[in-house]
Design an enzyme around this catalytic site. Structure first.
Site, PDB file in Angstrom:
ATOM      1  N   CYS A  53       0.814  -1.220   0.000  1.00 22.99           N
ATOM      2  CA  CYS A  53       0.000   0.000   0.000  1.00 22.99           C
ATOM      3  C   CYS A  53       0.849   1.272   0.000  1.00 22.99           C
ATOM      4  O   CYS A  53       0.341   2.364  -0.211  1.00 22.99           O
ATOM      5  CB  CYS A  53      -0.921  -0.048   1.236  1.00 22.99           C
ATOM      6  SG  CYS A  53      -2.077   1.296   1.365  1.00 22.99           S
TER       7      CYS A  53
ATOM      8  N   VAL B 158      -9.920   9.147  -3.213  1.00 28.46           N
ATOM      9  CA  VAL B 158     -10.354   8.819  -1.853  1.00 28.46           C
ATOM     10  C   VAL B 158      -9.900   9.932  -0.923  1.00 28.46           C
ATOM     11  O   VAL B 158      -8.803  10.483  -1.100  1.00 28.46           O
ATOM     12  CB  VAL B 158      -9.746   7.462  -1.419  1.00 28.46           C
ATOM     13  CG1 VAL B 158     -10.146   7.117   0.011  1.00 28.46           C
ATOM     14  CG2 VAL B 158     -10.177   6.356  -2.380  1.00 28.46           C
TER      15      VAL B 158
ATOM     16  N   TYR C 210       3.383   8.576 -11.657  1.00 29.69           N
ATOM     17  CA  TYR C 210       2.462   7.807 -10.805  1.00 29.69           C
ATOM     18  C   TYR C 210       1.645   6.802 -11.628  1.00 29.69           C
ATOM     19  O   TYR C 210       1.518   5.633 -11.263  1.00 29.69           O
ATOM     20  CB  TYR C 210       1.546   8.807 -10.092  1.00 29.69           C
ATOM     21  CG  TYR C 210       0.612   8.236  -9.061  1.00 29.69           C
ATOM     22  CD1 TYR C 210       1.003   8.131  -7.728  1.00 29.69           C
ATOM     23  CD2 TYR C 210      -0.685   7.849  -9.391  1.00 29.69           C
ATOM     24  CE1 TYR C 210       0.137   7.639  -6.765  1.00 29.69           C
ATOM     25  CE2 TYR C 210      -1.556   7.356  -8.437  1.00 29.69           C
ATOM     26  CZ  TYR C 210      -1.150   7.258  -7.125  1.00 29.69           C
ATOM     27  OH  TYR C 210      -2.011   6.776  -6.177  1.00 29.69           O
TER      28      TYR C 210
ATOM     29  N   ILE D 115       3.427   7.296  -2.973  1.00 25.48           N
ATOM     30  CA  ILE D 115       3.571   8.756  -2.893  1.00 25.48           C
ATOM     31  C   ILE D 115       3.193   9.375  -4.240  1.00 25.48           C
ATOM     32  O   ILE D 115       3.105   8.666  -5.247  1.00 25.48           O
ATOM     33  CB  ILE D 115       5.030   9.175  -2.562  1.00 25.48           C
ATOM     34  CG1 ILE D 115       6.008   8.613  -3.624  1.00 25.48           C
ATOM     35  CG2 ILE D 115       5.419   8.718  -1.165  1.00 25.48           C
ATOM     36  CD1 ILE D 115       7.418   9.195  -3.530  1.00 25.48           C
TER      37      ILE D 115
HETATM   38  N1  CAA Z   1      -6.324  18.313 -19.066  1.00 26.63           N
HETATM   39  C1  CAA Z   1      -5.864  19.200 -19.964  1.00 26.63           C
HETATM   40  N2  CAA Z   1      -5.275  20.358 -19.638  1.00 26.63           N
HETATM   41  C2  CAA Z   1      -5.132  20.607 -18.335  1.00 26.63           C
HETATM   42  C3  CAA Z   1      -5.570  19.727 -17.345  1.00 26.63           C
HETATM   43  C4  CAA Z   1      -6.194  18.555 -17.775  1.00 26.63           C
HETATM   44  N3  CAA Z   1      -6.677  17.655 -16.881  1.00 26.63           N
HETATM   45  N4  CAA Z   1      -5.282  20.268 -16.148  1.00 26.63           N
HETATM   46  C5  CAA Z   1      -4.662  21.435 -16.383  1.00 26.63           C
HETATM   47  N5  CAA Z   1      -4.574  21.654 -17.704  1.00 26.63           N
HETATM   48  C6  CAA Z   1      -3.985  22.792 -18.368  1.00 26.63           C
HETATM   49  C7  CAA Z   1      -4.268  24.085 -17.637  1.00 26.63           C
HETATM   50  O1  CAA Z   1      -5.510  24.599 -18.062  1.00 26.63           O
HETATM   51  C8  CAA Z   1      -3.098  24.951 -18.025  1.00 26.63           C
HETATM   52  O2  CAA Z   1      -3.306  25.424 -19.337  1.00 26.63           O
HETATM   53  P1  CAA Z   1      -2.732  26.849 -19.811  1.00 26.63           P
HETATM   54  O3  CAA Z   1      -1.228  26.746 -19.621  1.00 26.63           O
HETATM   55  O4  CAA Z   1      -3.163  26.948 -21.234  1.00 26.63           O
HETATM   56  O5  CAA Z   1      -3.363  27.863 -18.917  1.00 26.63           O
HETATM   57  C9  CAA Z   1      -1.982  23.959 -18.078  1.00 26.63           C
HETATM   58  O6  CAA Z   1      -2.570  22.679 -18.312  1.00 26.63           O
HETATM   59  C10 CAA Z   1      -1.226  23.886 -16.780  1.00 26.63           C
HETATM   60  O7  CAA Z   1      -0.070  23.198 -17.048  1.00 26.63           O
HETATM   61  P2  CAA Z   1       1.184  23.327 -16.097  1.00 26.63           P
HETATM   62  O8  CAA Z   1       2.283  22.546 -16.648  1.00 26.63           O
HETATM   63  O9  CAA Z   1       1.441  24.771 -15.813  1.00 26.63           O
HETATM   64  O10 CAA Z   1       0.616  22.605 -14.830  1.00 26.63           O
HETATM   65  P3  CAA Z   1       0.476  23.167 -13.357  1.00 26.63           P
HETATM   66  O11 CAA Z   1       1.848  23.327 -12.820  1.00 26.63           O
HETATM   67  O12 CAA Z   1      -0.465  24.290 -13.295  1.00 26.63           O
HETATM   68  O13 CAA Z   1      -0.253  21.952 -12.618  1.00 26.63           O
HETATM   69  C11 CAA Z   1      -0.455  19.719 -11.864  1.00 26.63           C
HETATM   70  C12 CAA Z   1       0.030  20.643 -12.959  1.00 26.63           C
HETATM   71  C13 CAA Z   1       0.230  20.020 -10.539  1.00 26.63           C
HETATM   72  C14 CAA Z   1      -0.071  18.327 -12.273  1.00 26.63           C
HETATM   73  C15 CAA Z   1      -1.973  19.852 -11.714  1.00 26.63           C
HETATM   74  O14 CAA Z   1      -2.572  19.708 -12.967  1.00 26.63           O
HETATM   75  C16 CAA Z   1      -2.538  18.767 -10.808  1.00 26.63           C
HETATM   76  O15 CAA Z   1      -2.412  18.811  -9.583  1.00 26.63           O
HETATM   77  N6  CAA Z   1      -3.223  17.785 -11.413  1.00 26.63           N
HETATM   78  C17 CAA Z   1      -3.906  16.720 -10.673  1.00 26.63           C
HETATM   79  C18 CAA Z   1      -3.086  15.501 -10.648  1.00 26.63           C
HETATM   80  C19 CAA Z   1      -3.857  14.468  -9.913  1.00 26.63           C
HETATM   81  O16 CAA Z   1      -4.975  14.096 -10.272  1.00 26.63           O
HETATM   82  N7  CAA Z   1      -3.268  13.924  -8.855  1.00 26.63           N
HETATM   83  C20 CAA Z   1      -3.922  12.908  -8.087  1.00 26.63           C
HETATM   84  C21 CAA Z   1      -3.350  12.898  -6.706  1.00 26.63           C
HETATM   85  S1  CAA Z   1      -4.203  11.761  -5.670  1.00 26.63           S
HETATM   86  C22 CAA Z   1      -3.741  10.272  -6.239  1.00 26.63           C
HETATM   87  O17 CAA Z   1      -2.885  10.117  -7.031  1.00 26.63           O
HETATM   88  C23 CAA Z   1      -4.481   9.086  -5.672  1.00 26.63           C
HETATM   89  C24 CAA Z   1      -5.069   8.290  -6.746  1.00 26.63           C
HETATM   90  O18 CAA Z   1      -4.593   7.170  -6.957  1.00 26.63           O
HETATM   91  C25 CAA Z   1      -6.239   8.762  -7.487  1.00 26.63           C
END
Ligand code: CAA
Length: 247
Positions: A89, A187, A154, A92
């Site tokens: 489990c 979750v 990931y 990160i």
């Molecule tokens: N699809 C397409 N475009 C997207 C997007 C998506 N899902 N999300 C953001 N964008 C776009 C934005 O609109 C922005 O566009 P512009 O530059 O034209 O304004 C651009 O992408 C942002 O790109 P950056 O490279 O600047 O990204 P950032 O630094 O702002 O953020 C990130 C990137 C930190 C990865 C952020 O998108 C994020 O946190 N994403 C979520 C990731 C996620 O789901 N993590 C899950 C964690 S929990 C887990 O993992 C448990 C599990 O098993 C489910």
């Protein structure tokens, strides 16, 4: 009744805690693994469980290291008994778009989330085969099935877990050892709380059930797979994601 020994890596974390608690309720003797640097926190965690009447052993070990994993499994075998149930489990996130991802962010996620599965399983599998019983449950993720913006590292590690699971399942299928994975969706844990609110809210809005899962909903499925009666399920992946990805 024989009390089966269950080792849960990352056992003091968000999902790990719920899994430890559920397996204890099911009558297992549970050992929660934790990072050696978090000794104080792990002891406090153990006391908090005890205060609620849940007795869990704890065992340090950095599962991203093959040698640490070996020492951890040996210590559990000596102190408590051979591992009957292993729940991998520990995990990160280091979320970044690939264009911004460093080599270190890639490596940290691959070693902690994927190498760890090899590292720990490698040290428990012989004894399971020799005793003719074993349950290995690997915690993957919905994002290992569908990919996720910002998670090349990931999602690759979690997808790798599926290949590992199906391969090992075939290798030990005739030995009373089952190997399965559970793929949680989003979750409510510290991991998802660390996401920017607007990103998390946008993802939850896409979940057909319209909400995040609870750690207990994941733990229930893990415990089901660990039950001796789940003997005919192997190489399977059970999605627990509120409908976010249907396959
Ligand atoms: N699809 C397409 N475009 C997207 C997007 C998506 N899902 N999300 C953001 N964008 C776009 C934005 O609109 C922005 O566009 P512009 O530059 O034209 O304004 C651009 O992408 C942002 O790109 P950056 O490279 O600047 O990204 P950032 O630094 O702002 O953020 C990130 C990137 C930190 C990865 C952020 O998108 C994020 O946190 N994403 C979520 C990731 C996620 O789901 N993590 C899950 C964690 S929990 C887990 O993992 C448990 C599990 O098993 C489910």
């Amino acid at each position: 009744m024989v009390r089966r020994v269950a080792l849960v890596t990352g056992g003091t974390g968000g999902l790990g805690t719920a899994i430890c608690r559920e397996l204890t309720r099911q009558g297992c003797l549970v050992v929660a693994n934790y990072l050696p640097s978090l000794e104080t926190e792990a002891r406090a965690w153990q006391q908090a469980q005890l205060a609620e009447g849940i007795e869990v052993e704890i065992e340090p070990g950095d599962v991203s290291s093959f040698e640490d994993a070996r020492a951890m499994v040996a210590s559990v075998a000596k102190r408590i008994g051979p591992v009957d149930i292993l729940v991998n489990c520990a995990g990160i996130t280091r979320d970044k778009t690939l264009r911004k991802m460093s080599d270190q962010q890639w490596r940290e996620v691959m070693t902690t989330n994927l190498d760890s599965v090899f590292n720990v399983t490698r040290h428990v599998i012989d004894a399971m085969v020799e005793r003719g019983f074993g349950r290995v449950v690997n915690i993957s993720s919905v994002n290992g099935q569908k990919g996720q913006f910002g998670q090349c590292n990931y999602a690759a590690a979690k997808a790798g877990i599926h290949g590992f699971t199906m391969s090992l399942a075939q290798e030990v299928a005739t030995k009373g050892v089952t190997v399965n994975s559970v793929s949680p969706g989003y979750v409510a844990t510290a991991m998802t709380l660390a996401m920017p609110d607007e990103v998390r809210n946008a993802i939850v809005a896409q979940v057909p059930m319209g909400r995040m899962g609870t750690p207990e909903e994941i733990a229930h499925v893990v415990a089901f797979l660990c039950d001796p009666r789940a003997a005919y399920i192997t190489g399977a992946n059970i999605p627990v994601n509120g409908g976010l990805y249907m396959s």
